[in-house]
Design an enzyme around this catalytic site. Structure first.
Site, mmCIF file in Angstrom:
data_model
loop_
_atom_site.group_PDB
_atom_site.id
_atom_site.type_symbol
_atom_site.label_atom_id
_atom_site.label_comp_id
_atom_site.label_asym_id
_atom_site.label_seq_id
_atom_site.Cartn_x
_atom_site.Cartn_y
_atom_site.Cartn_z
ATOM 1 N N GLY A 181 1.054 94.231 -86.072
ATOM 2 C CA GLY A 181 2.424 94.754 -86.036
ATOM 3 C C GLY A 181 2.450 96.197 -85.627
ATOM 4 O O GLY A 181 1.456 96.738 -85.152
ATOM 5 N N ASN A 182 3.599 96.815 -85.774
ATOM 6 C CA ASN A 182 3.711 98.238 -85.438
ATOM 7 C C ASN A 182 4.705 98.912 -86.376
ATOM 8 O O ASN A 182 5.317 98.259 -87.216
ATOM 9 C CB ASN A 182 4.102 98.414 -83.964
ATOM 10 C CG ASN A 182 5.428 97.760 -83.661
ATOM 11 O OD1 ASN A 182 6.463 98.178 -84.160
ATOM 12 N ND2 ASN A 182 5.396 96.699 -82.863
ATOM 13 N N ARG A 183 4.891 100.225 -86.203
ATOM 14 C CA ARG A 183 5.629 101.010 -87.183
ATOM 15 C C ARG A 183 7.127 101.103 -86.893
ATOM 16 O O ARG A 183 7.834 101.862 -87.553
ATOM 17 C CB ARG A 183 5.043 102.433 -87.243
ATOM 18 C CG ARG A 183 3.658 102.466 -87.861
ATOM 19 C CD ARG A 183 3.076 103.853 -87.810
ATOM 20 N NE ARG A 183 3.929 104.839 -88.471
ATOM 21 C CZ ARG A 183 3.782 106.152 -88.353
ATOM 22 N NH1 ARG A 183 2.833 106.629 -87.586
ATOM 23 N NH2 ARG A 183 4.585 106.971 -88.988
ATOM 24 N N SER A 184 7.629 100.346 -85.932
ATOM 25 C CA SER A 184 9.056 100.454 -85.625
ATOM 26 C C SER A 184 9.906 100.013 -86.824
ATOM 27 O O SER A 184 9.663 98.960 -87.419
ATOM 28 C CB SER A 184 9.390 99.564 -84.416
ATOM 29 O OG SER A 184 10.778 99.510 -84.250
#
Ligand code: CTP
Length: 425
Positions: A218-221
């Site tokens: 995943g990512n930090r958005s």
């Protein structure tokens, strides 16, 4: 959802908070608390009917100021004139059908309506009523009259109403009302009705690419910027489809169709299906460039599985596909979060990405060192394929959203009539 943190003393403003006589008045206590905690001076003006739902002591305790009630109270202070004249914002919530009707007709039969006539600041009315009342031709007409005069009448949310009813007419959540009020205090002309009749598709949040039923890439958005764009667009008159991947715990923007997805491929399917009918597509989502090559149906064991869990394959580039398949006149907007490196600064990378992706506009944000991710403020540039570069002022994400929509609306006006013949209410 943007939280209103304490404001600098020079940004503290005078707000008149008018409260109409509807059950949603209880939710407005939270709006008041947030505005007062942010450092604003809030004078509450409830209608007589509003006081049957929430009493004056509650408003006084939460605002720390006396409540103004009647036209004939404190006459030497001339409150029916002073309150409106000195306000930086008049916010009315819930704006009932009756209040909308009285405001549209310029009545001055109570302190709140008199205040509306003397106010020269932005006026934000946040309706709440049963669906039948909201959709009645009389209310539709009153709203159109108010909007034609520059009053901002917010789009209500859909959902549970009083009793067992549900439909359009629900008061938007307090955090969302505070966000719109804060935006108008920062920028009085942030919400023109220039997107009426336009359909926009916005992607937001971060995709998750499963490794197994437990783990993912995943990512930090947080999705906050995409949600702010959706919120501002709907209040500027657009019909908005928000394709939301994973986000922080955000409230759905009032009046927006939200479609939830998880992976990049799910997002691609939904966005490409919605795009042909849209005037504008804005890809704010942080789409994972790669996904695990062999996602497993069962949890991968640390020892003995024999699998390489980090073997990856490339995901489709949705933005590039949108650009290739776009109908005539559609505007496609990309977002790029950049850090800058030895090959160039943030802007250099942004310009290269605009050219590489082929979109009409690209919003470039600087990330790292506190920029863009998981915070409420944002700054950046709006790059246009015709070479125009606009610096976007530092501020809440809804402020950045309003400047981005300015750029898009200007392009729309030059390029295309609305994709739908829908008339603005
Ligand atoms: N994007 C997309 N599909 C992808 C990756 C990105 O549609 N598979 C979109 C994003 O929503 C954003 C824009 O492309 O609007 C730029 O995303 P970014 O991750 O910065 O671009 P990349 O092409 O992945 O470039 P980089 O190598 O810098 O990661």
């Amino acid at each position: 959802m943007t939280q209103a943190g304490p404001v600098r003393p020079d940004l503290s403003r005078r707000i008149v908070l008018g409260v109409g006589g509807g059950i949603a008045a209880y939710k407005v206590c939270e709006v008041l608390r947030r505005l007062a905690e942010a450092g604003h001076q809030v004078r509450v003006v409830p209608t007589e009917a509003a006081l049957r739902f929430v009493g004056a002591p509650t408003w006084e305790a939460l605002s720390g100021l006396p409540v103004h009630q009647g036209l004939f109270d404190d006459v030497p202070e001339v409150p029916h004139v002073r309150l409106g004249q000195t306000a930086d914002l008049v916010l009315i919530a819930p704006a009932t059908a009756d209040l909308l009707a009285r405001a549209a007709h310029g009545r001055a039969d109570d302190l709140l309506c008199a205040t509306l006539l003397t106010a020269r600041c932005p006026v934000l009315l946040v309706p709440a009523m049963h669906t039948e009342m909201w959709e009645h031709p009389a209310t539709v007409h009153n709203v159109a009259v108010l909007r034609s005069r520059g009053t901002i009448v917010a789009q209500p949310a859909s959902g549970r109403l009083t009793g067992a009813d549900s439909g359009a007419g629900r008061l938007p959540e307090p955090a969302e009302i505070v966000d719109l009020a804060t935006l108008l205090l920062r920028r009085a002309d942030a919400l023109p009705r220039d997107l009426a009749g336009r359909h926009v598709v916005i992607s937001a949040g971060g995709t998750r690419e499963p490794l197994d039923p437990v783990r993912y890439l995943g990512n930090r958005s947080s999705g906050r910027q995409g949600y702010a764009l959706a919120r501002v667009a709907v209040q500027r008159g657009a019909q908005v489809t928000l394709v939301a991947a994973h986000t922080a715990d955000l409230t759905d923007p009032a009046g927006v169709e939200v479609v939830r997805v998880s992976t990049a491929r799910e997002m691609r399917e939904v966005v490409l299906k919605a795009a042909p009918h849209a005037d504008v597509v804005v890809m704010v989502a942080a789409v994972a460039d790669f996904r695990p090559a062999n996602p497993q149906p069962r949890k991968i064991k640390k020892v003995g599985s024999g699998l390489d869990p980090v073997s990856l394959v490339v995901n489709p580039d949705i933005l590039v596909e949108l650009v290739r398949g776009r109908p005539q006149g559609q505007i496609v907007v990309g977002f790029a979060a950049e850090t800058g490196d030895s090959d160039g600064d943030v802007l250099t990378h942004g310009r290269a990405k605009l050219a590489r992706k082929g979109c009409d506009l690209l919003v470039v944000n600087a990330v790292g060192e506190g920029g863009a991710f998981e915070v409420d403020h944002n700054t950046g540039w709006l790059l246009s394929d015709d070479g125009v570069e606009t610096e976007l002022p530092q501020g809440p994400k809804s402020l950045l959203a309003s400047h981005v929509w300015d750029g898009i609306a200007a392009r729309l006006e030059r390029s295309a009539p609305p994709s739908s013949a829908r008339l603005d209410a």
